[in-house]
Design a protein around this motif. Structure first.
Motif, mmCIF file in Angstrom:
data_model
loop_
_atom_site.group_PDB
_atom_site.id
_atom_site.type_symbol
_atom_site.label_atom_id
_atom_site.label_comp_id
_atom_site.label_asym_id
_atom_site.label_seq_id
_atom_site.Cartn_x
_atom_site.Cartn_y
_atom_site.Cartn_z
ATOM 1 N N ARG A 98 -6.401 -4.049 -0.278
ATOM 2 C CA ARG A 98 -5.791 -4.338 -1.575
ATOM 3 C C ARG A 98 -5.366 -3.049 -2.270
ATOM 4 O O ARG A 98 -4.295 -2.987 -2.872
ATOM 5 C CB ARG A 98 -6.762 -5.121 -2.451
ATOM 6 C CG ARG A 98 -6.190 -5.443 -3.827
ATOM 7 C CD ARG A 98 -7.085 -6.344 -4.623
ATOM 8 N NE ARG A 98 -6.549 -6.565 -5.960
ATOM 9 C CZ ARG A 98 -7.107 -7.350 -6.880
ATOM 10 N NH1 ARG A 98 -8.226 -8.000 -6.587
ATOM 11 N NH2 ARG A 98 -6.560 -7.485 -8.068
ATOM 12 N N LEU A 99 -6.218 -2.019 -2.183
ATOM 13 C CA LEU A 99 -5.864 -0.730 -2.773
ATOM 14 C C LEU A 99 -4.592 -0.182 -2.131
ATOM 15 O O LEU A 99 -3.691 0.307 -2.821
ATOM 16 C CB LEU A 99 -7.002 0.274 -2.602
ATOM 17 C CG LEU A 99 -6.682 1.702 -3.046
ATOM 18 C CD1 LEU A 99 -6.498 1.766 -4.553
ATOM 19 C CD2 LEU A 99 -7.778 2.663 -2.607
ATOM 20 N N ALA A 100 -4.511 -0.251 -0.801
ATOM 21 C CA ALA A 100 -3.323 0.244 -0.107
ATOM 22 C C ALA A 100 -2.087 -0.511 -0.576
ATOM 23 O O ALA A 100 -1.036 0.095 -0.854
ATOM 24 C CB ALA A 100 -3.503 0.097 1.401
ATOM 25 N N ALA A 101 -2.193 -1.822 -0.689
ATOM 26 C CA ALA A 101 -1.050 -2.614 -1.137
ATOM 27 C C ALA A 101 -0.671 -2.284 -2.570
ATOM 28 O O ALA A 101 0.516 -2.185 -2.906
ATOM 29 C CB ALA A 101 -1.369 -4.105 -0.993
ATOM 30 N N ASP A 102 -1.673 -2.106 -3.437
ATOM 31 C CA ASP A 102 -1.405 -1.775 -4.840
ATOM 32 C C ASP A 102 -0.666 -0.443 -4.967
ATOM 33 O O ASP A 102 0.105 -0.245 -5.907
ATOM 34 C CB ASP A 102 -2.705 -1.722 -5.638
ATOM 35 C CG ASP A 102 -3.309 -3.102 -5.865
ATOM 36 O OD1 ASP A 102 -2.594 -4.102 -5.633
ATOM 37 O OD2 ASP A 102 -4.489 -3.186 -6.255
ATOM 38 N N ARG A 103 -0.928 0.481 -4.034
ATOM 39 C CA ARG A 103 -0.274 1.785 -4.078
ATOM 40 C C ARG A 103 1.054 1.796 -3.317
ATOM 41 O O ARG A 103 1.704 2.829 -3.220
ATOM 42 C CB ARG A 103 -1.201 2.863 -3.507
ATOM 43 C CG ARG A 103 -2.476 3.082 -4.312
ATOM 44 C CD ARG A 103 -3.213 4.309 -3.841
ATOM 45 N NE ARG A 103 -2.439 5.519 -4.076
ATOM 46 C CZ ARG A 103 -2.461 6.232 -5.207
ATOM 47 N NH1 ARG A 103 -3.227 5.836 -6.228
ATOM 48 N NH2 ARG A 103 -1.737 7.331 -5.332
ATOM 49 N N GLY A 104 1.417 0.657 -2.757
ATOM 50 C CA GLY A 104 2.679 0.578 -2.043
ATOM 51 C C GLY A 104 2.638 1.164 -0.649
ATOM 52 O O GLY A 104 3.686 1.491 -0.083
ATOM 53 N N VAL A 105 1.439 1.293 -0.075
ATOM 54 C CA VAL A 105 1.299 1.817 1.287
ATOM 55 C C VAL A 105 1.398 0.654 2.275
ATOM 56 O O VAL A 105 0.699 -0.352 2.139
ATOM 57 C CB VAL A 105 -0.044 2.555 1.469
ATOM 58 C CG1 VAL A 105 -0.169 3.076 2.905
ATOM 59 C CG2 VAL A 105 -0.161 3.711 0.476
ATOM 60 N N ARG A 106 2.236 0.802 3.257
ATOM 61 C CA ARG A 106 2.455 -0.260 4.233
ATOM 62 C C ARG A 106 1.239 -0.440 5.132
ATOM 63 O O ARG A 106 0.707 0.518 5.675
ATOM 64 C CB ARG A 106 3.682 0.078 5.089
ATOM 65 C CG ARG A 106 4.017 -0.955 6.145
ATOM 66 C CD ARG A 106 5.138 -0.443 7.026
ATOM 67 N NE ARG A 106 5.421 -1.359 8.132
ATOM 68 C CZ ARG A 106 6.123 -1.039 9.192
ATOM 69 N NH1 ARG A 106 6.637 0.188 9.312
ATOM 70 N NH2 ARG A 106 6.335 -1.916 10.161
ATOM 71 N N ILE A 107 0.781 -1.679 5.273
ATOM 72 C CA ILE A 107 -0.322 -2.004 6.176
ATOM 73 C C ILE A 107 0.279 -2.403 7.523
ATOM 74 O O ILE A 107 0.987 -3.409 7.630
ATOM 75 C CB ILE A 107 -1.194 -3.132 5.603
ATOM 76 C CG1 ILE A 107 -1.817 -2.688 4.271
ATOM 77 C CG2 ILE A 107 -2.283 -3.521 6.593
ATOM 78 C CD1 ILE A 107 -2.591 -3.780 3.557
ATOM 79 N N LEU A 108 0.009 -1.607 8.536
ATOM 80 C CA LEU A 108 0.637 -1.809 9.844
ATOM 81 C C LEU A 108 -0.009 -2.931 10.634
ATOM 82 O O LEU A 108 0.624 -3.516 11.515
ATOM 83 C CB LEU A 108 0.570 -0.507 10.645
ATOM 84 C CG LEU A 108 1.232 0.708 9.984
ATOM 85 C CD1 LEU A 108 1.001 1.953 10.829
ATOM 86 C CD2 LEU A 108 2.710 0.460 9.768
ATOM 87 N N GLY A 109 -1.273 -3.229 10.338
ATOM 88 C CA GLY A 109 -1.961 -4.282 11.052
ATOM 89 C C GLY A 109 -3.460 -4.042 11.059
ATOM 90 O O GLY A 109 -3.950 -3.017 10.562
ATOM 91 N N VAL A 110 -4.184 -4.996 11.619
ATOM 92 C CA VAL A 110 -5.648 -4.963 11.653
ATOM 93 C C VAL A 110 -6.117 -4.929 13.102
ATOM 94 O O VAL A 110 -5.579 -5.641 13.965
ATOM 95 C CB VAL A 110 -6.238 -6.209 10.951
ATOM 96 C CG1 VAL A 110 -7.767 -6.206 11.045
ATOM 97 C CG2 VAL A 110 -5.791 -6.268 9.496
#
Length: 321
Positions: free
Chosen positions: A241-253
């Motif tokens: 959630r923090l990554a998304a809030d900062r606009g950092v792309r989540i590549l996958g899990v």
């Protein structure tokens, strides 16, 4: 170079609670709480200053960011490996993934951003390497598989804890700034050269991602690691959630320790309850890239420094490839 490092002294520690009763810290009384709640605490930011700012702080920050961007100009992709939860096997996965990428012919670097508990150098087989220093910066170590590695582990004496250069009684004030400075120097003062990908292994928690993103706004994304359990799911979800809030792309899990690879029969059997990998991917709108089993053979390869064998000859390595 690397002015943050102290070879002597003791590691910085936080101060002890000032008020003790029977060996335990006491809590404020209700009267004190009411008084604190009634107080109006005033603080000013740079935006509130009426006089001109003569500190030059803004120029310094701009120059630091420009230095990082200049150093990494030859890096095609910077990817952070993040969990938010300790004990999920993130450092080994980062080192094995770097080895797998190098094995495909990709120019790969591995930056160990865990300053207090570094392990990337040992895992990559460069734990005793010396780092040549020149006018243009520090030459990173190179693993037997061609991965360029930078880790605090390469700067500390064997068995020595990390100690910062600040008054021990004020470590709580300086520690965050020192850690951020060390990360900046690892990015800007190391001769990374031309790379297809630089993997940045983040420690548990969320603060290092914030520091990294501030230093490297063009971060290409984060790869998220979890284990199947609900406890891991909760901690990792906060980081995502923090990554998304900062606009950092989540590549996958990537779900690690997803079952136990039996060395006798070759079957993968259940290990931890839960489906954190699938649930996290669905909740955050990304992909479950793989489920890596707990593999004793991979552990033996890692312990001997044979990451190439881990990647090519184990059940865990086959997933990472």
């Amino acid at each position: 170079m690397f002015a943050f490092l102290s070879r002597g002294g003791t590691p910085a520690t936080y101060g002890e609670p000032r008020r003790l009763r029977n060996g335990a810290a006491t809590l404020p009384t209700e009267a004190v709480v009411r008084t604190l709640e009634a107080m109006t605490i005033e603080h000013r930011t740079y935006a509130d200053l009426s006089a001109p700012d003569t500190s030059g702080m803004a120029d310094q920050v701009t120059a630091q960011h420009a230095r990082v961007a200049s150093r990494l100009a030859g890096v095609e992709a910077c990817v952070a490996v993040m969990s938010g939860k300790g004990g999920v096997g993130k450092s080994l996965t980062s080192a094995a993934l770097a080895t797998a990428l190098a094995g495909e012919g990709r120019r790969t670097g591995l930056l160990d951003a865990d300053l207090v508990g570094p392990s990337a150098a040992r895992l990559s087989g460069v734990g005793s390497s010396r780092l040549p220093v020149g006018e243009d910066g520090v030459q990173p170590a190179e693993s037997p598989d061609g991965v360029r590695v930078m880790s605090m582990e390469l700067l500390l004496e064997e068995g020595a804890p990390l100690a910062w250069r600040e008054p021990a009684s004020e470590s709580f004030v300086w520690r965050g700034a020192q850690e951020r400075s060390a990360l900046r120097e690892f990015l800007a003062d190391v001769r990374w050269g031309g790379l297809d990908v630089l993997l940045i292994d983040l420690p548990p928690g969320t603060q290092r991602l914030v520091d990294l993103h501030e230093l490297l706004p063009a971060l290409d994304g984060v790869l998220v690691l979890t284990i199947p359990s609900a406890a891991s799911e909760a901690a990792v979800s906060r980081s995502m959630r923090l990554a998304a809030d900062r606009g950092v792309r989540i590549l996958g899990v990537v779900e690690n320790m997803a079952g136990y690879a039996c060395p006798d029969c070759g079957e993968t059997r259940p290990l931890f309850p839960g489906e954190a990998g699938r649930r996290l991917a669905e909740a955050h709108g990304t992909s479950l890239l793989g489920r890596v089993p707990f593999d004793p053979a991979a552990g033996l390869r890692a312990e001997s420094g044979d990451l190439r064998g881990l990647v090519t000859d184990t059940a865990a390595g086959r997933v990472l490839r």
